[in-house]
Design a protein around this motif. Structure first.
Motif, short mmCIF file in Angstrom:
data_model
loop_
_atom_site.label_atom_id
_atom_site.label_comp_id
_atom_site.label_asym_id
_atom_site.label_seq_id
_atom_site.Cartn_x
_atom_site.Cartn_y
_atom_site.Cartn_z
N ALA A 146 0.81 -1.22 0.00
CA ALA A 146 0.00 0.00 0.00
C ALA A 146 0.84 1.27 0.00
N TYR A 147 1.95 1.27 0.77
CA TYR A 147 2.69 2.51 1.00
C TYR A 147 4.09 2.51 0.42
N GLY A 148 4.59 1.36 -0.01
CA GLY A 148 5.94 1.31 -0.54
C GLY A 148 6.98 1.34 0.57
N HIS A 149 8.19 1.71 0.18
CA HIS A 149 9.32 1.72 1.12
C HIS A 149 9.24 2.94 2.02
N THR A 150 9.45 2.75 3.32
CA THR A 150 9.50 3.87 4.27
C THR A 150 10.80 3.80 5.07
N THR A 151 11.21 4.96 5.54
CA THR A 151 12.47 5.03 6.30
C THR A 151 12.26 5.59 7.70
N GLU A 152 11.03 6.04 8.00
CA GLU A 152 10.75 6.65 9.30
C GLU A 152 9.59 5.94 9.97
N PRO A 153 9.57 5.91 11.30
CA PRO A 153 8.38 5.38 11.98
C PRO A 153 7.16 6.25 11.66
N HIS A 189 -7.09 -9.31 -9.40
CA HIS A 189 -6.50 -9.08 -8.07
C HIS A 189 -6.44 -7.59 -7.81
N PRO A 190 -7.45 -7.04 -7.11
CA PRO A 190 -7.46 -5.60 -6.84
C PRO A 190 -6.31 -5.22 -5.90
N HIS A 191 -5.75 -4.04 -6.12
CA HIS A 191 -4.73 -3.50 -5.24
C HIS A 191 -5.36 -2.48 -4.29
N TYR A 192 -4.65 -2.19 -3.22
CA TYR A 192 -5.13 -1.18 -2.28
C TYR A 192 -5.30 0.16 -3.00
N GLY A 193 -6.45 0.79 -2.80
CA GLY A 193 -6.69 2.09 -3.41
C GLY A 193 -7.23 2.02 -4.82
N VAL A 194 -7.46 0.82 -5.36
CA VAL A 194 -8.01 0.65 -6.70
C VAL A 194 -9.41 0.07 -6.57
N PHE A 195 -10.35 0.68 -7.26
CA PHE A 195 -11.75 0.28 -7.16
C PHE A 195 -11.94 -1.18 -7.55
N SER A 196 -12.59 -1.96 -6.68
CA SER A 196 -12.80 -3.38 -6.93
C SER A 196 -14.12 -3.59 -7.67
N PRO A 197 -14.13 -4.41 -8.73
CA PRO A 197 -15.36 -4.63 -9.52
C PRO A 197 -16.30 -5.61 -8.85
N ILE A 198 -16.83 -5.21 -7.69
CA ILE A 198 -17.68 -6.13 -6.93
C ILE A 198 -19.13 -6.12 -7.43
N ARG A 199 -19.49 -5.11 -8.22
CA ARG A 199 -20.84 -5.06 -8.78
C ARG A 199 -20.81 -5.66 -10.19
N GLY A 200 -21.12 -6.93 -10.28
CA GLY A 200 -20.95 -7.66 -11.52
C GLY A 200 -21.93 -7.31 -12.60
N GLU A 201 -23.04 -6.61 -12.27
CA GLU A 201 -24.04 -6.37 -13.30
C GLU A 201 -23.51 -5.49 -14.43
N TYR A 202 -22.62 -4.54 -14.11
CA TYR A 202 -22.12 -3.69 -15.19
C TYR A 202 -21.10 -4.45 -16.06
N SER A 297 -14.27 12.62 -0.35
CA SER A 297 -13.69 13.06 0.92
C SER A 297 -12.37 12.34 1.21
N SER A 298 -11.97 11.43 0.34
CA SER A 298 -10.70 10.73 0.51
C SER A 298 -10.21 10.28 -0.86
N ARG A 299 -8.95 9.92 -0.91
CA ARG A 299 -8.37 9.43 -2.15
C ARG A 299 -9.08 8.17 -2.63
N LEU A 300 -9.54 7.36 -1.70
CA LEU A 300 -10.16 6.10 -2.06
C LEU A 300 -11.54 6.29 -2.66
N GLU A 301 -12.13 7.48 -2.52
CA GLU A 301 -13.48 7.72 -3.03
C GLU A 301 -13.51 8.26 -4.45
N HIS A 302 -12.34 8.46 -5.05
CA HIS A 302 -12.31 9.04 -6.40
C HIS A 302 -12.95 8.13 -7.43
N ALA A 303 -13.03 6.84 -7.15
CA ALA A 303 -13.67 5.92 -8.09
C ALA A 303 -15.19 6.00 -8.03
#
Length: 396
Positions: A146-153, A189-202, A297-303
């Motif tokens: 989700a966040y990649g490499h980090t160097t700080e707590p 295989h959905p990744h974190y932050g990517v809209f998952s196609p859970i509504r199969g009707e479309y 209201s969040s990055r995850l809602e852009h989809a």
């Protein structure tokens, strides 16, 4: 995710700090209190409602139980609200009726307030994504994805961390969406932050819509806003020889490329970073934009939310310039916004006409997800009436 923002607190007579991580764009909390297994759920709920964040120092599994206790409290109507509800029932005939848009905005406000309270329980993480709490799970791979490499707590809300863990499980096990010609499930295989196609009707709409004849002479299609890549996969399975799939979000581009490669379709599908359209023209252009014209209201809602229908209008206004003769644009769109009073059918048809396009036809389907049948949902009146359509558009 907030960058270069510190969260600070006092502990053991010393001032301490760590990087603050928030996918929701929430600023680093200013009021911090240390919390552990001795804190009661009632006290935690009171502090969270007052705007005090709780930095957890106890057992990790107890923190999860505390979060569940907070959820029960925040979702339980208060005695005051019940009294007000009874009064409002008596005066309902006297008060002005709320519009669908009023109800939607009220629902969004309640969601925001709920998320604010539940986001007050915080977990400290080490630079290598480990968690130094008793019975803490191994989240290194999930957080690295989700966040990649980090160097700080850093510090993250427990609610967001559980979302990261859940997304990792989806990414690891995959999501069956459809079956191929042999009956085997197609898994993405959905990744974190990517809209998952859970509504199969479309997805079924894209499977069943008649392909334009223009593909016979030039078998190329564009997939605008690729996400997980599922629509590109369907087009490839239907025999389209060349598909160019675009997105601006880096997570989506990586996710789509991995899914397409995993399904051995990378010889048919090219993933490219672009703002809507790639260069050139296609016989078929498919787009599934966010369905509601509201501010995320969040990055995850852009989809889900598209402010002022920017992506929808951008797709329509440029589609004509990217269609081959006799080509079609497929717009996949729910009419939920219409039932919520956020957009009218006339507006949509006017935008199509202004773009120099015509409606060749549309295929409709009804939602199958649980909320469409849940009468306790505040937006049931709209969800139960919702129709999802695949609009077939051509040059006028």
């Amino acid at each position: 995710m907030n960058q270069n923002e510190l969260i600070c607190w006092d502990e053991g007579g010393e001032s301490r700090s760590a990087m603050w991580h928030s996918e929701n764009g929430i600023a680093a909390h200013k009021r911090i209190r240390l919390a552990d297994d001795t804190m009661t759920a009632d006290e935690a709920y009171r502090l969270a409602c007052e705007g005090t964040a709780l930095l957890w120092r106890g057992d990790f599994q107890n923190a999860r139980q505390l979060l569940q206790a907070l959820i029960r409290r925040v979702d339980k109507p208060s005695k005051k609200s019940k009294r007000l509800g009874k009064r409002s029932d008596k005066s309902a005939n006297l008060a002005p009726q709320k519009t669908p848009l009023d109800l939607f905005n009220q629902h969004r406000l309640m969601q925001s307030q709920r998320a604010r309270v539940l986001g007050m329980l915080l977990i400290p993480c080490n630079p290598d994504h480990t968690i130094s709490l008793r019975r803490a799970p191994d989240v290194v791979l999930a957080c690295s994805e989700a966040y990649g490499h980090t160097t700080e707590p850093y510090v993250i809300s427990l609610r967001e961390l559980l979302g990261v863990i859940s997304a990792h499980e989806w990414r690891k096990h995959g999501l069956p969406v459809l079956a191929d010609s042999s009956g085997e499930p197609i898994v993405v295989h959905p990744h974190y932050g990517v809209f998952s196609p859970i509504r199969g009707e479309y997805l079924e709409l894209v499977c069943n819509a008649p392909l334009p004849n223009a593909l016979d002479g030039n078998s190329i299609a564009f997939d605008i806003g690729v996400g997980t890549g599922v629509l590109s996969v369907i087009l490839a399975m239907r025999g389209v020889q060349k598909i160019v799939a675009t997105d601006l979000d880096e997570r989506a581009l990586i996710c789509a490329a991995e899914n397409i490669q995993r399904l051995n379709l990378d010889h048919q599908v090219e993933v490219a970073k672009a703002n809507l359209f790639p260069e050139g023209k296609a016989a078929l252009v498919v787009c599934n934009p966010p369905w509601l014209p509201a501010r995320p209201s969040s990055r995850l809602e852009h989809a889900v939310y598209d402010p002022d229908s920017q992506m929808l209008k951008g797709f329509l206004m440029s589609l004509k310039n990217h269609l081959l003769d006799q080509g079609e644009g497929w717009l996949i769109l729910s009419d939920l916004a219409e039932h919520l009073g956020m957009r009218t059918r006339k507006q949509l048809l006017d935008w199509i006409e202004q773009a120099g396009l015509q409606v060749l036809g549309h295929i409709d389907t009804k939602p199958k997800h649980s909320k469409a049948f849940d009468e306790s949902d505040p937006l049931y009146f709209a969800r139960s009436a919702e129709t999802t359509s695949l609009w077939r558009l051509g040059i006028r």
